[in-house]
Design a protein around this motif. Sequence first.
Motif, mmCIF file in Angstrom:
data_model
loop_
_atom_site.group_PDB
_atom_site.id
_atom_site.type_symbol
_atom_site.label_atom_id
_atom_site.label_comp_id
_atom_site.label_asym_id
_atom_site.label_seq_id
_atom_site.Cartn_x
_atom_site.Cartn_y
_atom_site.Cartn_z
ATOM 1 N N SER A 163 10.257 88.634 84.805
ATOM 2 C CA SER A 163 9.312 88.356 85.899
ATOM 3 C C SER A 163 8.551 89.614 86.287
ATOM 4 O O SER A 163 7.339 89.579 86.514
ATOM 5 C CB SER A 163 10.053 87.809 87.123
ATOM 6 N N ASP A 175 11.361 83.622 90.387
ATOM 7 C CA ASP A 175 10.462 84.475 89.600
ATOM 8 C C ASP A 175 9.241 84.913 90.392
ATOM 9 O O ASP A 175 8.771 86.041 90.271
ATOM 10 C CB ASP A 175 9.995 83.726 88.347
ATOM 11 N N GLU A 192 7.132 82.112 81.363
ATOM 12 C CA GLU A 192 8.402 82.833 81.420
ATOM 13 C C GLU A 192 9.545 81.843 81.322
ATOM 14 O O GLU A 192 9.626 80.906 82.107
ATOM 15 C CB GLU A 192 8.537 83.612 82.741
HETATM 16 MG MG LIG Z 1 12.620 85.862 86.141
#
Ligand SMILES: [Mg+2]
Lengths: 333, 133
Positions: A60, A96, A145
Amino acid sequence: MAVQELVSRALAHDVRAVSRLISIVEDRREGFEEVYASIYPHTGKAHVIGVTGPPGSGKSTFVDKMALEYRAAGRTVGVVAVDPTSPFSGGALLGDRLRMQRHALDEGVFIRSMGTRGRLGGLSTATSGAVDVLDAAGFDVVLIETVGVGQSEVEIASLADTVILIQVPGLGDDIQVIKAGIMEIGDVFVVNKKDRPGVERVVAEIKMALDLSAPGGHPEGGADRDADRRQWRPPILMTMAESGEGVAEVVEACAAHLEHLGGAGLMERRLRRARAETMEIVSQRIWRGLRERPDARQEAERLAAAIAERRIDPYSAAIDLYKLLISAESARG
Amino acid sequence: MDENRKIRVLVAKPGLDGHDRGAKVIARALRDAGMEVVYTGLRQTPEQIVAAAIQEDVDVVAMSILSGAHGHLFPRVTQLLKERGVDDVLVIGGGIIPDEDIPALKAAGVAEVFTPGTSTAETVKFIREHVKR
Ligand SMILES: [Mg+2]
Ligand SMILES: Nc1nc2c(ncn2[C@@H]2O[C@H](COP(=O)(O)OP(=O)(O)O)[C@@H](O)[C@H]2O)c(=O)[nH]1
């Protein structure tokens, strides 16, 4: 609001419309097929980049810094950040975004958090829906992600044009030396936390693993690999995501990878995605029919009894059930 | 296929104080109740909170505050949501908030205010009963 109006507003980059469309495709709400049909012709322009690696490796933090780089270059960025859903409660803590909130007021960055939700067929259909909405809305780069814990890496690989695999020092050999099937998906390798001891060793291990799987090392071994991988040697880059050091080089490497793919390589990847996606949708529809259609459930039950009493064999029964399901599907349109 | 739907909650910590223990406790409780919780962390401005709420398409914005600035920050969030045309998000607040301030917050569009004695179960129940979509 009518789906069509949402779509035209999203195509004009309206944030609320984009956001609502993602919810519709993520939840497969009423009308999601219509959304898909309308946005799909507008997709295919974004550079879709997957970022995966173990929990805590700095994904992140890294995505946040990548977004900064792209913004500095005047490009807009969509982010889809996936965190695991708790198998016990069905809830999820999506953290995140915490590392990316500096972009909250920048209209050129759109961040969406998502739980894995233990979906049938994993994550891929919901994530690809969100990616497609962001792509259609005109974001130049879409970053995905995902937590690298196994199957999900392979799934995002089939979604992304370029896959960044993040590793860090200090996780122990077994996690690092890199499970079979996962090495193969990396187009760019990042060893993050270069401020920590042991970075060189991780780099060396990745290099060794790449040498082993490289076409040169394995003259015949590339059969299951894309043509593009036969020439592309994935770079291994060291970063310190916390400070942003090295991230610009990763962005450059992603651009180089896209260029390397060129028209044909990109098409090959997207073809692979299209195949996987279509199969997935077909199998989901069959499952859904089995779950939701009372007539199908009844017939399944009746056939099960018939099989148990040896009045029909399971294969013939399956074909009967399958025919019922697809006739019901085509009747529904 | 609306059974796929989950209640989504943005948990935010506006204001300048540096403690997010309370926010984390509530975030975990909501997760354990089956909700999807987007946690945005400390020192969020109302503008950041609203932008995140819109991008995340949440059903609920839950804010926790200790610094005493609730009288300004909570109404600012509801006002910004209104300005952006968002009328289907439930806004709730928690933290050290004097009873006499609560009516004004509710008048400003904060649906409920949970003071430190409230159990997380009550918050969960309130959200389940009041989400607007
Ligand atoms: Mg993350
Ligand atoms: N020492 C060090 N820590 C980092 C670096 N990048 C990220 N971190 C920290 O690693 C932790 C996990 O980061 P996060 O981005 O949430 O990882 P994720 O779980 O992979 O998304 C955080 O505490 C970050 O501050 C780095 O380059 N060096």
